[in-house]
Enzyme design. Structure first.
Site, PDB file in Angstrom:
ATOM      1  N   GLY A  10       0.744  -1.109  -0.052  1.00 27.12           N
ATOM      2  CA  GLY A  10       0.253  -0.137  -0.238  1.00 27.12           C
ATOM      3  C   GLY A  10       0.735   1.481   0.134  1.00 27.12           C
ATOM      4  N   TYR A  11       0.216   2.830   0.395  1.00 24.55           N
ATOM      5  CA  TYR A  11       0.946   4.233   0.203  1.00 24.55           C
ATOM      6  C   TYR A  11       2.334   3.762   0.758  1.00 24.55           C
ATOM      7  N   ILE A  12       1.959   3.853   2.220  1.00 20.70           N
ATOM      8  CA  ILE A  12       2.561   4.436   3.748  1.00 20.70           C
ATOM      9  C   ILE A  12       3.302   3.147   3.717  1.00 20.70           C
ATOM     10  N   ASN A  32      -3.273  -8.474   0.620  1.00 24.03           N
ATOM     11  CA  ASN A  32      -4.717  -8.549  -0.158  1.00 24.03           C
ATOM     12  C   ASN A  32      -4.824  -8.616  -1.331  1.00 24.03           C
ATOM     13  N   ASP A  58      -4.682 -12.778   2.785  1.00 21.36           N
ATOM     14  CA  ASP A  58      -5.149 -11.457   4.003  1.00 21.36           C
ATOM     15  C   ASP A  58      -4.723 -12.029   5.069  1.00 21.36           C
ATOM     16  N   SER A 124      -4.302   7.012  13.495  1.00 19.88           N
ATOM     17  CA  SER A 124      -4.904   8.219  12.649  1.00 19.88           C
ATOM     18  C   SER A 124      -5.586   9.055  13.892  1.00 19.88           C
ATOM     19  N   ALA A 125      -4.695  10.325  13.096  1.00 15.82           N
ATOM     20  CA  ALA A 125      -6.005  11.478  13.637  1.00 15.82           C
ATOM     21  C   ALA A 125      -7.200  11.807  14.038  1.00 15.82           C
ATOM     22  N   TYR A 148     -14.976   4.072  10.420  1.00 17.89           N
ATOM     23  CA  TYR A 148     -13.041   3.600   9.914  1.00 17.89           C
ATOM     24  C   TYR A 148     -12.621   4.156  11.085  1.00 17.89           C
ATOM     25  N   LYS A 152     -10.106   1.620  14.341  1.00 21.02           N
ATOM     26  CA  LYS A 152      -8.558   2.771  15.069  1.00 21.02           C
ATOM     27  C   LYS A 152      -9.036   3.077  16.112  1.00 21.02           C
ATOM     28  N   ASN A 197     -11.044  10.222  -2.362  1.00 23.19           N
ATOM     29  CA  ASN A 197     -11.521  11.137  -1.726  1.00 23.19           C
ATOM     30  C   ASN A 197     -10.962  12.041  -0.941  1.00 23.19           C
ATOM     31  N   ASN A 198      -9.497  11.865  -0.313  1.00 22.20           N
ATOM     32  CA  ASN A 198      -8.767  13.062  -0.178  1.00 22.20           C
ATOM     33  C   ASN A 198      -7.964  13.785  -0.728  1.00 22.20           C
TER      34      ASN A 198
HETATM   35  P1  NAD Z   1      -3.565   1.657   1.165  1.00 17.55           P
HETATM   36  O1  NAD Z   1      -5.235   1.439   1.543  1.00 17.55           O
HETATM   37  O2  NAD Z   1      -2.622   2.298   0.062  1.00 17.55           O
HETATM   38  O3  NAD Z   1      -2.398   0.362   2.552  1.00 17.55           O
HETATM   39  C1  NAD Z   1      -3.275  -0.414   3.226  1.00 17.55           C
HETATM   40  C2  NAD Z   1      -2.791  -1.884   2.535  1.00 17.55           C
HETATM   41  O4  NAD Z   1      -3.762  -3.218   2.653  1.00 17.55           O
HETATM   42  C3  NAD Z   1      -3.476  -2.078   0.302  1.00 17.55           C
HETATM   43  O5  NAD Z   1      -2.186  -2.480   0.036  1.00 17.55           O
HETATM   44  C4  NAD Z   1      -4.591  -2.901   1.101  1.00 17.55           C
HETATM   45  O6  NAD Z   1      -4.846  -3.844  -0.519  1.00 17.55           O
HETATM   46  C5  NAD Z   1      -3.841  -4.015   2.216  1.00 17.55           C
HETATM   47  N1  NAD Z   1      -4.663  -4.344   2.896  1.00 17.55           N
HETATM   48  C6  NAD Z   1      -6.263  -4.466   3.670  1.00 17.55           C
HETATM   49  N2  NAD Z   1      -6.623  -5.445   4.506  1.00 17.55           N
HETATM   50  C7  NAD Z   1      -6.070  -5.933   4.713  1.00 17.55           C
HETATM   51  C8  NAD Z   1      -6.163  -7.261   4.691  1.00 17.55           C
HETATM   52  N3  NAD Z   1      -6.973  -7.725   5.037  1.00 17.55           N
HETATM   53  N4  NAD Z   1      -5.484  -8.343   4.293  1.00 17.55           N
HETATM   54  C9  NAD Z   1      -3.666  -8.448   3.740  1.00 17.55           C
HETATM   55  N5  NAD Z   1      -3.972  -7.362   3.199  1.00 17.55           N
HETATM   56  C10 NAD Z   1      -4.721  -5.858   3.161  1.00 17.55           C
HETATM   57  O7  NAD Z   1      -3.786   2.585   2.488  1.00 17.55           O
HETATM   58  P2  NAD Z   1      -2.338   3.546   3.206  1.00 17.55           P
HETATM   59  O8  NAD Z   1      -2.511   5.461   3.120  1.00 17.55           O
HETATM   60  O9  NAD Z   1      -1.118   3.625   2.887  1.00 17.55           O
HETATM   61  O10 NAD Z   1      -2.900   3.387   5.155  1.00 17.55           O
HETATM   62  C11 NAD Z   1      -2.026   2.198   6.532  1.00 17.55           C
HETATM   63  C12 NAD Z   1      -2.265   2.065   7.116  1.00 17.55           C
HETATM   64  O11 NAD Z   1      -3.008   3.545   7.164  1.00 17.55           O
HETATM   65  C13 NAD Z   1      -4.237   1.691   6.956  1.00 17.55           C
HETATM   66  O12 NAD Z   1      -3.853   1.115   8.217  1.00 17.55           O
HETATM   67  C14 NAD Z   1      -4.739   3.403   6.655  1.00 17.55           C
HETATM   68  O13 NAD Z   1      -5.984   3.166   7.785  1.00 17.55           O
HETATM   69  C15 NAD Z   1      -3.863   4.528   7.949  1.00 17.55           C
HETATM   70  N6  NAD Z   1      -4.039   5.677   8.042  1.00 17.55           N
HETATM   71  C16 NAD Z   1      -3.592   6.130   6.186  1.00 17.55           C
HETATM   72  C17 NAD Z   1      -4.135   7.425   6.246  1.00 17.55           C
HETATM   73  C18 NAD Z   1      -4.167   7.969   4.854  1.00 17.55           C
HETATM   74  O14 NAD Z   1      -4.772   9.520   4.722  1.00 17.55           O
HETATM   75  N7  NAD Z   1      -3.230   7.180   3.972  1.00 17.55           N
HETATM   76  C19 NAD Z   1      -4.391   8.253   7.690  1.00 17.55           C
HETATM   77  C20 NAD Z   1      -4.629   7.529   8.766  1.00 17.55           C
HETATM   78  C21 NAD Z   1      -3.782   6.184   8.666  1.00 17.55           C
HETATM   79  N1  UFG Z   2     -10.854  18.356   0.472  1.00 19.55           N
HETATM   80  C1  UFG Z   2     -11.845  19.286  -0.040  1.00 19.55           C
HETATM   81  N2  UFG Z   2     -11.897  18.398  -1.124  1.00 19.55           N
HETATM   82  C2  UFG Z   2     -11.668  17.575  -1.702  1.00 19.55           C
HETATM   83  C3  UFG Z   2     -11.205  16.657  -0.471  1.00 19.55           C
HETATM   84  C4  UFG Z   2     -10.952  17.528   0.781  1.00 19.55           C
HETATM   85  O1  UFG Z   2     -12.088  20.809  -0.009  1.00 19.55           O
HETATM   86  O2  UFG Z   2     -12.310  17.430  -2.700  1.00 19.55           O
HETATM   87  C5  UFG Z   2     -10.636  18.864   2.122  1.00 19.55           C
HETATM   88  C6  UFG Z   2     -11.382  18.479   3.402  1.00 19.55           C
HETATM   89  O3  UFG Z   2     -12.574  18.592   3.621  1.00 19.55           O
HETATM   90  C7  UFG Z   2     -10.731  18.545   3.917  1.00 19.55           C
HETATM   91  C8  UFG Z   2      -8.862  18.890   3.871  1.00 19.55           C
HETATM   92  O4  UFG Z   2      -8.891  18.836   2.093  1.00 19.55           O
HETATM   93  O5  UFG Z   2     -10.514  20.035   4.671  1.00 19.55           O
HETATM   94  C9  UFG Z   2      -8.232  17.049   3.883  1.00 19.55           C
HETATM   95  O6  UFG Z   2      -9.570  16.469   3.117  1.00 19.55           O
HETATM   96  P1  UFG Z   2      -8.537  14.997   3.405  1.00 19.55           P
HETATM   97  O7  UFG Z   2      -9.733  13.781   2.795  1.00 19.55           O
HETATM   98  O8  UFG Z   2      -7.727  15.447   2.461  1.00 19.55           O
HETATM   99  O9  UFG Z   2      -8.453  14.629   4.446  1.00 19.55           O
HETATM  100  P2  UFG Z   2      -8.616  14.185   6.314  1.00 19.55           P
HETATM  101  O10 UFG Z   2      -8.165  15.044   7.202  1.00 19.55           O
HETATM  102  O11 UFG Z   2     -10.318  14.297   5.740  1.00 19.55           O
HETATM  103  O12 UFG Z   2      -9.197  12.755   6.432  1.00 19.55           O
HETATM  104  C10 UFG Z   2      -7.825  12.371   6.125  1.00 19.55           C
HETATM  105  C11 UFG Z   2      -8.074  10.569   6.320  1.00 19.55           C
HETATM  106  C12 UFG Z   2      -8.444   9.467   7.664  1.00 19.55           C
HETATM  107  C13 UFG Z   2      -7.974  10.484   8.391  1.00 19.55           C
HETATM  108  C14 UFG Z   2      -7.442  12.089   8.871  1.00 19.55           C
HETATM  109  C15 UFG Z   2      -6.699  11.860   9.878  1.00 19.55           C
HETATM  110  O13 UFG Z   2      -9.024  10.108   5.043  1.00 19.55           O
HETATM  111  O14 UFG Z   2      -8.775   8.745   7.368  1.00 19.55           O
HETATM  112  O15 UFG Z   2      -6.473  12.273   7.570  1.00 19.55           O
HETATM  113  O16 UFG Z   2      -5.672  10.734   9.434  1.00 19.55           O
HETATM  114  F1  UFG Z   2      -8.846   9.342   9.729  1.00 19.55           F
END
Ligand code: NAD
Ligand code: UFG
Length: 332
Positions: A10-12, A32, A58, A124-125, A148, A152, A197-198
């Site tokens: 995944g990303y992180i 997975n 998984d 997560s925050a 979600y 956490k 979404n982000n």
């Molecule tokens: P991501 O979706 O890119 O990575 C998650 C990975 O987990 C994916 O590759 C997915 O295929 C895998 N996965 C999901 N469920 C699984 C399962 N049951 N078994 C095996 N693999 C599985 O997401 P990310 O942005 O890299 O986030 C990583 C973690 O950090 C997540 O737990 C997410 O909730 C948390 N997090 C992300 C953000 C963010 O903004 N990206 C912020 C706060 C917390």
């Molecule tokens: N935003 C827009 N337009 C968009 C998307 C976002 O204006 O199309 C705005 C949102 O309203 C917010 C800011 O951009 O003010 C950031 O939004 P994100 O969706 O990128 O991030 P959030 O802070 O809402 O949420 C993210 C993750 C959550 C996580 C949280 C804290 O999606 O899973 O950061 O880590 F919990």
């Protein structure tokens, strides 16, 4: 020393695998591929010139996880695997509870059976809900507004209970703020298949004209320019924090939570303007209604991570915007 990285494609996770390998750790990934692609494994190898062991499957599958621990002498685990789309979690809560909580329970059971009691968990925050004041410290009240976020919070509780039951565990709960950016190589990054979404993935798709216009969700918040303020952190800085967290849990027992952010809050409009300036592209936008569930502002006090992990974020917002765009240009 072998580190198991769940969700490692995944990303992180992928950026963290690179940092682990660069710091001399061996890496075993279980993913997975529900939200990532197999080719990421090759890209991690290409960047680091090191080998990686990959299991497609998984984390909820106990037979698979037992096989992984039987075949590898795992010293510690970083547990990224999880579903993360807030909106989807509201529509499909059972999917989120099943996947995120079941995977953690299965993982911890198997870890216990193999006497591996060191885990870093991706929190997560979002667990701070709507904070009463800023910057956010780790001892602020916890609450969530969607399934979600609840997963956490519950998992943090499960891991704390685990430590209470058995003080041999070492557990780091990492509360990420808003990760953006990508590895300099452009080989790994964030590229959602669906409409993002982000904010940053959406901006990038507008800049490449894949999407027409950015919707800014409200400009009437009590913030510097009325748009939402967040603590954006470069994913490579975030990945480096995981190496520090691994060092910490290998060293000390206990359970503790750490904020991972930069401490700077940027508004949506500031991000858009920075992205345009740094990359020399246009990002058309319009102001629309607030997104339900959004908070006005959120940024971290990460001094505890500095004190306990010896980590601080180093990369600035210009670099985050440039690296996000660089990745997408190379992977369109
Ligand atoms: P991501 O979706 O890119 O990575 C998650 C990975 O987990 C994916 O590759 C997915 O295929 C895998 N996965 C999901 N469920 C699984 C399962 N049951 N078994 C095996 N693999 C599985 O997401 P990310 O942005 O890299 O986030 C990583 C973690 O950090 C997540 O737990 C997410 O909730 C948390 N997090 C992300 C953000 C963010 O903004 N990206 C912020 C706060 C917390
Ligand atoms: N935003 C827009 N337009 C968009 C998307 C976002 O204006 O199309 C705005 C949102 O309203 C917010 C800011 O951009 O003010 C950031 O939004 P994100 O969706 O990128 O991030 P959030 O802070 O809402 O949420 C993210 C993750 C959550 C996580 C949280 C804290 O999606 O899973 O950061 O880590 F919990």
């Amino acid at each position: 020393m072998k580190i198991l990285v769940t969700g490692g494609t995944g990303y992180i996770g992928s950026h963290t695998c690179v940092e682990l390998l660069d710091n001399g750790y061996e890496v075993v990934i279980v993913d997975n591929l529900s939200n990532s692609k197999r080719e990421v494994v090759d890209h991690i190898k290409e960047i680091t010139k090191k080998d990686v062991r990959f299991y497609e499957g998984d984390v909820c599958d106990k037979t698979l996880m037992t096989k992984v621990f039987t075949e590898n002498d795992i010293a510690a685990v970083i547990h990224f695997a999880g579903l993360k789309a807030v909106g989807e979690s509201v529509k499909k809560p059972l999917l989120y509870y099943r996947n995120n909580i079941d995977s953690t329970l299965t993982l911890c059971e198997v870890m216990s059976e193999f006497g591996c009691k060191k885990i870093v968990f991706s929190s997560s925050a979002t667990v701070y809900g709507s904070p009463k004041s800023l910057p956010i410290k780790e001892d602020f009240p916890l609450s969530t507004t969607n399934p979600y976020g609840s997963t956490k919070l519950y998992i943090e509780g499960i891991l704390r209970d685990l430590y209470t039951s058995d003080n041999e565990w070492s557990i780091a709960l990492l509360r990420y703020f808003n990760p953006i950016g990508a590895h300099k190589s452009g080989l790994i990054g964030e590229n959602p298949n669906d409409v993002p979404n982000n904010l940053m993935p959406y901006i990038v798709k507008v800049a490449t004209k894949e999407l027409e216009i950015l919707n800014i969700y409200g400009n009437d918040y009590d913030t510097k320019d009325g748009t939402g303020v967040r603590d954006y952190i470069h994913v490579v800085d975030l990945a480096k924090a995981h190496v520090k967290a691994i060092e910490k849990i290998l060293r000390d027992r206990g359970v503790d939570a750490y904020n991972l952010g930069t401490g700077h809050g940027y508004s949506v409009l500031e991000i858009v303007e920075t992205f345009k300036r740094v990359n020399g592209v246009d990002v058309p936008y319009r102001i629309v209604d607030r997104r339900p569930g959004d908070i006005a502002a959120c940024y971290a006090d990460s001094s505890y991570a500095k004190e306990k992990l010896g980590w601080t974020a180093e990369k600035e917002i210009d670099e985050m915007c440039a690296d996000s765009f660089n990745f997408i240009k190379k992977n369109r």
